[in-house]
Motif scaffolding. Sequence first.
Motif, PDB file in Angstrom:
ATOM      1  N   PRO A 312       0.831  -1.218   0.000  1.00  0.00           N
ATOM      2  CA  PRO A 312       0.000   0.000   0.000  1.00  0.00           C
ATOM      3  C   PRO A 312       0.859   1.260   0.000  1.00  0.00           C
ATOM      4  N   VAL A 313       1.667   1.382  -1.037  1.00  0.00           N
ATOM      5  CA  VAL A 313       2.584   2.517  -1.183  1.00  0.00           C
ATOM      6  C   VAL A 313       1.988   3.486  -2.190  1.00  0.00           C
ATOM      7  N   ASP A 314       2.068   4.770  -1.893  1.00  0.00           N
ATOM      8  CA  ASP A 314       1.462   5.775  -2.776  1.00  0.00           C
ATOM      9  C   ASP A 314       2.467   6.562  -3.595  1.00  0.00           C
ATOM     10  N   ALA A 315       3.732   6.614  -3.155  1.00  0.00           N
ATOM     11  CA  ALA A 315       4.751   7.359  -3.894  1.00  0.00           C
ATOM     12  C   ALA A 315       6.123   6.865  -3.466  1.00  0.00           C
ATOM     13  N   TYR A 316       7.087   7.052  -4.374  1.00  0.00           N
ATOM     14  CA  TYR A 316       8.463   6.609  -4.129  1.00  0.00           C
ATOM     15  C   TYR A 316       9.416   7.795  -4.234  1.00  0.00           C
ATOM     16  N   GLY A 317      10.321   7.910  -3.289  1.00  0.00           N
ATOM     17  CA  GLY A 317      11.383   8.897  -3.382  1.00  0.00           C
ATOM     18  C   GLY A 317      12.686   8.196  -3.716  1.00  0.00           C
ATOM     19  N   VAL A 318      13.330   8.609  -4.799  1.00  0.00           N
ATOM     20  CA  VAL A 318      14.513   7.902  -5.294  1.00  0.00           C
ATOM     21  C   VAL A 318      15.693   8.857  -5.382  1.00  0.00           C
ATOM     22  N   GLY A 319      16.842   8.417  -4.900  1.00  0.00           N
ATOM     23  CA  GLY A 319      18.024   9.264  -4.903  1.00  0.00           C
ATOM     24  C   GLY A 319      19.227   8.633  -5.559  1.00  0.00           C
ATOM     25  N   THR A 320      20.041   7.933  -4.771  1.00  0.00           N
ATOM     26  CA  THR A 320      21.339   7.441  -5.234  1.00  0.00           C
ATOM     27  C   THR A 320      21.254   6.630  -6.515  1.00  0.00           C
ATOM     28  N   GLN A 321      20.363   5.644  -6.540  1.00  0.00           N
ATOM     29  CA  GLN A 321      20.309   4.762  -7.695  1.00  0.00           C
ATOM     30  C   GLN A 321      19.892   5.503  -8.967  1.00  0.00           C
ATOM     31  N   LEU A 322      19.080   6.516  -8.818  1.00  0.00           N
ATOM     32  CA  LEU A 322      18.670   7.288  -9.997  1.00  0.00           C
ATOM     33  C   LEU A 322      19.823   8.080 -10.574  1.00  0.00           C
ATOM     34  N   VAL A 323      20.484   8.880  -9.745  1.00  0.00           N
ATOM     35  CA  VAL A 323      21.508   9.794 -10.264  1.00  0.00           C
ATOM     36  C   VAL A 323      22.773   9.062 -10.692  1.00  0.00           C
ATOM     37  N   THR A 324      22.902   7.789 -10.336  1.00  0.00           N
ATOM     38  CA  THR A 324      24.041   6.984 -10.804  1.00  0.00           C
ATOM     39  C   THR A 324      23.635   6.007 -11.893  1.00  0.00           C
ATOM     40  N   GLY A 325      22.447   6.186 -12.459  1.00  0.00           N
ATOM     41  CA  GLY A 325      22.025   5.339 -13.570  1.00  0.00           C
ATOM     42  C   GLY A 325      21.644   3.940 -13.170  1.00  0.00           C
ATOM     43  N   SER A 326      21.418   3.702 -11.884  1.00  0.00           N
ATOM     44  CA  SER A 326      21.033   2.378 -11.372  1.00  0.00           C
ATOM     45  C   SER A 326      21.959   1.287 -11.899  1.00  0.00           C
ATOM     46  N   GLY A 327      23.245   1.510 -11.699  1.00  0.00           N
ATOM     47  CA  GLY A 327      24.243   0.525 -12.115  1.00  0.00           C
ATOM     48  C   GLY A 327      24.842   0.775 -13.478  1.00  0.00           C
ATOM     49  N   ALA A 328      24.314   1.722 -14.220  1.00  0.00           N
ATOM     50  CA  ALA A 328      24.850   2.067 -15.547  1.00  0.00           C
ATOM     51  C   ALA A 328      25.018   3.584 -15.597  1.00  0.00           C
ATOM     52  N   PRO A 329      26.104   4.117 -14.998  1.00  0.00           N
ATOM     53  CA  PRO A 329      26.257   5.574 -14.870  1.00  0.00           C
ATOM     54  C   PRO A 329      26.566   6.300 -16.168  1.00  0.00           C
ATOM     55  N   THR A 330      26.813   5.573 -17.236  1.00  0.00           N
ATOM     56  CA  THR A 330      26.984   6.197 -18.550  1.00  0.00           C
ATOM     57  C   THR A 330      26.205   5.395 -19.575  1.00  0.00           C
ATOM     58  N   ALA A 331      25.719   6.076 -20.596  1.00  0.00           N
ATOM     59  CA  ALA A 331      24.991   5.392 -21.661  1.00  0.00           C
ATOM     60  C   ALA A 331      25.922   4.694 -22.643  1.00  0.00           C
ATOM     61  N   GLY A 332      27.225   4.957 -22.538  1.00  0.00           N
ATOM     62  CA  GLY A 332      28.178   4.292 -23.415  1.00  0.00           C
ATOM     63  C   GLY A 332      28.159   4.783 -24.851  1.00  0.00           C
ATOM     64  N   MET A 333      27.695   5.999 -25.062  1.00  0.00           N
ATOM     65  CA  MET A 333      27.655   6.535 -26.422  1.00  0.00           C
ATOM     66  C   MET A 333      29.035   6.985 -26.874  1.00  0.00           C
ATOM     67  N   VAL A 334      29.252   6.940 -28.180  1.00  0.00           N
ATOM     68  CA  VAL A 334      30.497   7.395 -28.798  1.00  0.00           C
ATOM     69  C   VAL A 334      30.168   8.410 -29.885  1.00  0.00           C
ATOM     70  N   TYR A 335      31.157   9.181 -30.267  1.00  0.00           N
ATOM     71  CA  TYR A 335      30.994  10.237 -31.282  1.00  0.00           C
ATOM     72  C   TYR A 335      32.025   9.939 -32.366  1.00  0.00           C
ATOM     73  N   LYS A 336      31.568   9.463 -33.522  1.00  0.00           N
ATOM     74  CA  LYS A 336      32.484   8.968 -34.536  1.00  0.00           C
ATOM     75  C   LYS A 336      32.294   9.685 -35.871  1.00  0.00           C
ATOM     76  N   LEU A 337      33.411   9.887 -36.555  1.00  0.00           N
ATOM     77  CA  LEU A 337      33.369  10.380 -37.930  1.00  0.00           C
ATOM     78  C   LEU A 337      32.918   9.221 -38.816  1.00  0.00           C
ATOM     79  N   VAL A 338      31.783   9.385 -39.514  1.00  0.00           N
ATOM     80  CA  VAL A 338      31.243   8.289 -40.319  1.00  0.00           C
ATOM     81  C   VAL A 338      31.247   8.589 -41.812  1.00  0.00           C
ATOM     82  N   ALA A 339      31.483   9.867 -42.164  1.00  0.00           N
ATOM     83  CA  ALA A 339      31.549  10.211 -43.592  1.00  0.00           C
ATOM     84  C   ALA A 339      32.337  11.504 -43.745  1.00  0.00           C
ATOM     85  N   ARG A 340      32.983  11.654 -44.896  1.00  0.00           N
ATOM     86  CA  ARG A 340      33.734  12.875 -45.216  1.00  0.00           C
ATOM     87  C   ARG A 340      33.826  13.002 -46.721  1.00  0.00           C
ATOM     88  N   THR A 341      34.117  14.203 -47.194  1.00  0.00           N
ATOM     89  CA  THR A 341      34.312  14.381 -48.623  1.00  0.00           C
ATOM     90  C   THR A 341      35.696  13.885 -49.017  1.00  0.00           C
TER      91      THR A 341
END
Length: 447
Positions: A312-341
């Motif tokens: 019987p819970v009406d709301a959740y307060g979330v802190g540490t796990q949210l701001v640290t990505g719940s075990g995945a603190p980075t999305a792992g994205m990269v920025y790559k050159l994929v085309a050039r003239t």
Amino acid sequence: MSSHSPAPRPTTAYAVPASSAALLTDHYELTMVQAALRSGAASRRCVFETFARRLPDGRRYGVVAGTGRLLEAIERFRFGDEEIAALRAADVVDADTLDFLAGYRFQGDIWGYAEGEAYFPGSPVLVVESDFAHGVVLETLVLSILNHDSAVASAASRMTGAAGTRPCIEMGSRRTHEEAAVAAARAAYIAGFATTSNLEAGRRWGVPTAGTAAHAFTLLHDDEREAFTAQVEALGVGTTLLVDTYDVPRAVEIAVEVAGTDLGAVRLDSGDLLVQAHEVREQLDALGATGTRIVVTSDLDEFAIAGLAAGPVDAYGVGTQLVTGSGAPTAGMVYKLVARTDDSGEMVGVAKASKDKTSVGGRKFALRRRNERGTAEAEIIGIGEAPADDGDDRALLVDLVRDGEVVGGEHVALAAARERHEASMAELPRSAHQLSRGEPAIPTTYL
């Protein structure tokens, strides 16, 4: 927790602080510019792409966030007198490069997934087209913003999915860097969180803020009755009283005696939350406070929230796990050159071939393939040209910057991003919302 005051809304889709963002970058970005200016390749037209090769282990989708912050950061990516002086003093690059940087204004085009949108391995989350020098210096800025905010939004999405119709409150400011806290609050709101405790996120981005009192307020007073009375007199009977400082049943009894049966909520922050929630609900109902809500906090993540679903819970307060990505603190994205003239002026695809870090060359276009019921079936990526729509597909890339000018403000407005996230989640197959480990909810197909 129930004390809620909507924050003032910003006048634009994104807030623009006055400070320069130019040195929020890596040293080698500028030395590459120096070498390219010297070789003559700096003006070569290029396409850079931001994507994730894979999702965090076991995740089934990601959520794009941070694009609005990125656009405002690009607008203040300026090498002013102070920045140029610092680079000169540290002998980072030569005089010709400093002259180029002093006049730097991004002049290219940017497309991307709108904020709140789901993404998958290989999704071209951001596409930057410009000459090499103007595009390469944005790499660190792009990745630092999108990797952080998308990680938080992806975790937040799993949490709000587990919470269902019960609201989630972001309260992680004390668990991360002060500026990361502001960004995290914004990303969480996009992914369905109801409010944040962070006032700067309210001022800067218009995220609704909420909060009442911590254990320190109770400990300040001689006893809970005195503390609860002071809080109710100041904040009204609709406030949330923290009842686990000493003895929970006794505190609940005092809370109702002080505030009456119209008490807004009680908060539990320790112990076996599921057992306590049942016990407190029974006690509140017996005391006649049937409308008093129960808010739970204490290192919650999506799994803990799912485990409390039967309570019987009406709301959740979330802190540490949210701001640290719940075990995945980075999305792992990269920025790559994929085309050039090439030397003839034709655009040609280029790609890295290193083991475990391969990429797909060529300018990308993306759409989400859906079946006749509107459920997503695949992420379709066209190389060099847009893939054909089979009738119910949805194009994913939107205009964000054109000839150096921001044109995509509506795609990063917070309310729109929040609605987009909800629609994007509803479009995914049911398997996407399972918290058990699994493969991406839909495959990525290159054409």
